[in-house]
Motif scaffolding. Structure first.
Motif, PDB file in Angstrom:
ATOM      1  N   MET A   1     139.890  -2.969 -18.719  1.00  0.00           N
ATOM      2  CA  MET A   1     138.700  -4.180 -17.780  1.00  0.00           C
ATOM      3  C   MET A   1     138.576  -3.660 -17.026  1.00  0.00           C
ATOM      4  O   MET A   1     138.588  -2.726 -16.819  1.00  0.00           O
ATOM      5  N   LYS A   2     137.184  -4.218 -16.927  1.00  0.00           N
ATOM      6  CA  LYS A   2     136.832  -3.640 -15.637  1.00  0.00           C
ATOM      7  C   LYS A   2     136.909  -4.411 -14.900  1.00  0.00           C
ATOM      8  O   LYS A   2     136.487  -4.999 -14.786  1.00  0.00           O
ATOM      9  N   GLU A   3     137.557  -3.373 -13.365  1.00  0.00           N
ATOM     10  CA  GLU A   3     138.486  -3.950 -12.077  1.00  0.00           C
ATOM     11  C   GLU A   3     137.210  -4.332 -11.541  1.00  0.00           C
ATOM     12  O   GLU A   3     137.522  -5.376 -10.515  1.00  0.00           O
ATOM     13  N   THR A   4     135.690  -4.217 -11.754  1.00  0.00           N
ATOM     14  CA  THR A   4     134.070  -4.897 -10.982  1.00  0.00           C
ATOM     15  C   THR A   4     134.665  -5.877 -10.888  1.00  0.00           C
ATOM     16  O   THR A   4     134.089  -6.886 -10.411  1.00  0.00           O
ATOM     17  N   LEU A   5     134.215  -6.118 -12.520  1.00  0.00           N
ATOM     18  CA  LEU A   5     134.703  -7.557 -13.126  1.00  0.00           C
ATOM     19  C   LEU A   5     135.010  -9.047 -12.391  1.00  0.00           C
ATOM     20  O   LEU A   5     134.759 -10.162 -12.496  1.00  0.00           O
ATOM     21  N   LYS A   6     136.298  -8.034 -11.108  1.00  0.00           N
ATOM     22  CA  LYS A   6     137.054  -9.457 -10.405  1.00  0.00           C
ATOM     23  C   LYS A   6     136.628  -9.900  -9.565  1.00  0.00           C
ATOM     24  O   LYS A   6     136.479 -10.726  -9.190  1.00  0.00           O
ATOM     25  N   GLN A   7     135.249  -9.397  -9.266  1.00  0.00           N
ATOM     26  CA  GLN A   7     134.444 -10.026  -8.239  1.00  0.00           C
ATOM     27  C   GLN A   7     133.358 -10.430  -8.668  1.00  0.00           C
ATOM     28  O   GLN A   7     132.632 -10.374  -9.521  1.00  0.00           O
ATOM     29  N   ASP A   8     133.067 -11.657  -8.829  1.00  0.00           N
ATOM     30  CA  ASP A   8     132.453 -13.095  -8.748  1.00  0.00           C
ATOM     31  C   ASP A   8     130.920 -12.059  -9.141  1.00  0.00           C
ATOM     32  O   ASP A   8     130.005 -12.489  -9.675  1.00  0.00           O
ATOM     33  N   HIS A   9     129.800 -11.367  -7.992  1.00  0.00           N
ATOM     34  CA  HIS A   9     128.849 -11.342  -8.048  1.00  0.00           C
ATOM     35  C   HIS A   9     128.718 -10.036  -9.026  1.00  0.00           C
ATOM     36  O   HIS A   9     127.973 -10.145  -9.900  1.00  0.00           O
ATOM     37  N   ALA A  10     129.794  -9.087  -9.667  1.00  0.00           N
ATOM     38  CA  ALA A  10     129.674  -8.037 -10.416  1.00  0.00           C
ATOM     39  C   ALA A  10     129.572  -9.351 -11.903  1.00  0.00           C
ATOM     40  O   ALA A  10     129.022  -9.235 -12.806  1.00  0.00           O
ATOM     41  N   TYR A  11     130.633 -10.439 -11.728  1.00  0.00           N
ATOM     42  CA  TYR A  11     131.375 -11.081 -13.275  1.00  0.00           C
ATOM     43  C   TYR A  11     129.475 -12.014 -13.274  1.00  0.00           C
ATOM     44  O   TYR A  11     129.626 -12.058 -14.527  1.00  0.00           O
ATOM     45  N   TYR A  12     128.950 -12.754 -12.529  1.00  0.00           N
ATOM     46  CA  TYR A  12     128.014 -13.015 -12.282  1.00  0.00           C
ATOM     47  C   TYR A  12     127.109 -13.214 -12.291  1.00  0.00           C
ATOM     48  O   TYR A  12     126.063 -13.214 -12.588  1.00  0.00           O
ATOM     49  N   GLY A  13     126.947 -11.947 -11.868  1.00  0.00           N
ATOM     50  CA  GLY A  13     125.811 -11.542 -11.526  1.00  0.00           C
ATOM     51  C   GLY A  13     125.071 -10.083 -12.614  1.00  0.00           C
ATOM     52  O   GLY A  13     125.443 -10.417 -14.636  1.00  0.00           O
ATOM     53  N   GLU A  14     124.577  -8.413 -12.574  1.00  0.00           N
ATOM     54  CA  GLU A  14     123.639  -8.147 -13.739  1.00  0.00           C
ATOM     55  C   GLU A  14     124.778  -7.225 -14.693  1.00  0.00           C
ATOM     56  O   GLU A  14     124.821  -7.218 -15.736  1.00  0.00           O
ATOM     57  N   GLU A  15     125.814  -7.252 -14.287  1.00  0.00           N
ATOM     58  CA  GLU A  15     127.005  -6.487 -14.698  1.00  0.00           C
ATOM     59  C   GLU A  15     127.139  -6.956 -16.005  1.00  0.00           C
ATOM     60  O   GLU A  15     128.082  -7.135 -17.182  1.00  0.00           O
ATOM     61  N   GLY A  16     127.965  -8.328 -15.479  1.00  0.00           N
ATOM     62  CA  GLY A  16     128.520  -9.465 -16.115  1.00  0.00           C
ATOM     63  C   GLY A  16     127.447 -10.178 -17.336  1.00  0.00           C
ATOM     64  O   GLY A  16     128.070 -10.160 -18.828  1.00  0.00           O
ATOM     65  N   LYS A  17     126.278  -9.571 -16.931  1.00  0.00           N
ATOM     66  CA  LYS A  17     125.096 -10.280 -18.680  1.00  0.00           C
ATOM     67  C   LYS A  17     125.042  -8.944 -19.443  1.00  0.00           C
ATOM     68  O   LYS A  17     124.266  -9.754 -20.280  1.00  0.00           O
TER      69      LYS A  17
END
Length: 153
Positions: A1-17
């Motif tokens: 699991m990518k640790e950065t996805l714990k941050q809302d901006h990553a999860y709901y942003g470009e990375e999460g897409k």
């Protein structure tokens, strides 16, 4: 699991897409033209988000913009909201707070939610049928997953 996805901006942003999610399933079933389209905010989403924040992220709830008017049709609301902003009404926030008070007054459930062994807002990714998917559990206990939900109807 990518640790950065714990941050809302990553999860709901470009990375999460880069991942499919439950929202994508909903769009494909109900309206495929809306697949991967940004969802518009509305009363149900705003109240659900505020409920979730009051339960699990009170620091975010404290930053939720609110306006004390009777309806969204008032001049005051329209001026405050502008063209592309959705603001929670004070009476809606009071209603949501009553939901939170009810849940927190159920002591066994309160204990299950706020146990010190729990993990909150726990994202995960996996491959299903050759596609990468993401999900975020509200609460992961040592024995269960608790997902807080509200509904507009």
């Amino acid at each position: 699991m990518k640790e950065t996805l714990k941050q809302d901006h990553a999860y709901y942003g470009e990375e999460g897409k880069a991942y499919l999610s439950n929202s994508d399933i909903d769009a494909l079933i109900k309206n495929p033209k809306k697949f991967k389209a940004k969802s518009e905010d509305d009363k149900a989403f705003a109240m659900g988000r505020y409920f979730h924040q009051l339960m699990l992220e009170p620091e975010k709830a404290a930053e939720t913009p609110m306006i004390d008017v009777s309806t969204r049709g008032t001049k005051t609301y329209k001026e405050a909201a502008g063209d592309d902003k959705f603001i929670l009404l004070t009476n809606e926030a009071i209603e949501v707070q009553s939901w939170v008070d009810t849940i927190k007054s159920n002591y066994p459930f309160y204990e299950a939610i706020y146990d010190s062994a729990n993990k909150f807002e726990e994202p995960s990714v996996c491959e299903i049928a050759g596609e990468m998917w993401k999900g975020k559990a509200d609460i992961v206990t040592p024995t269960n997953v608790i997902d807080l939900k509200t509904t507009g109807d």
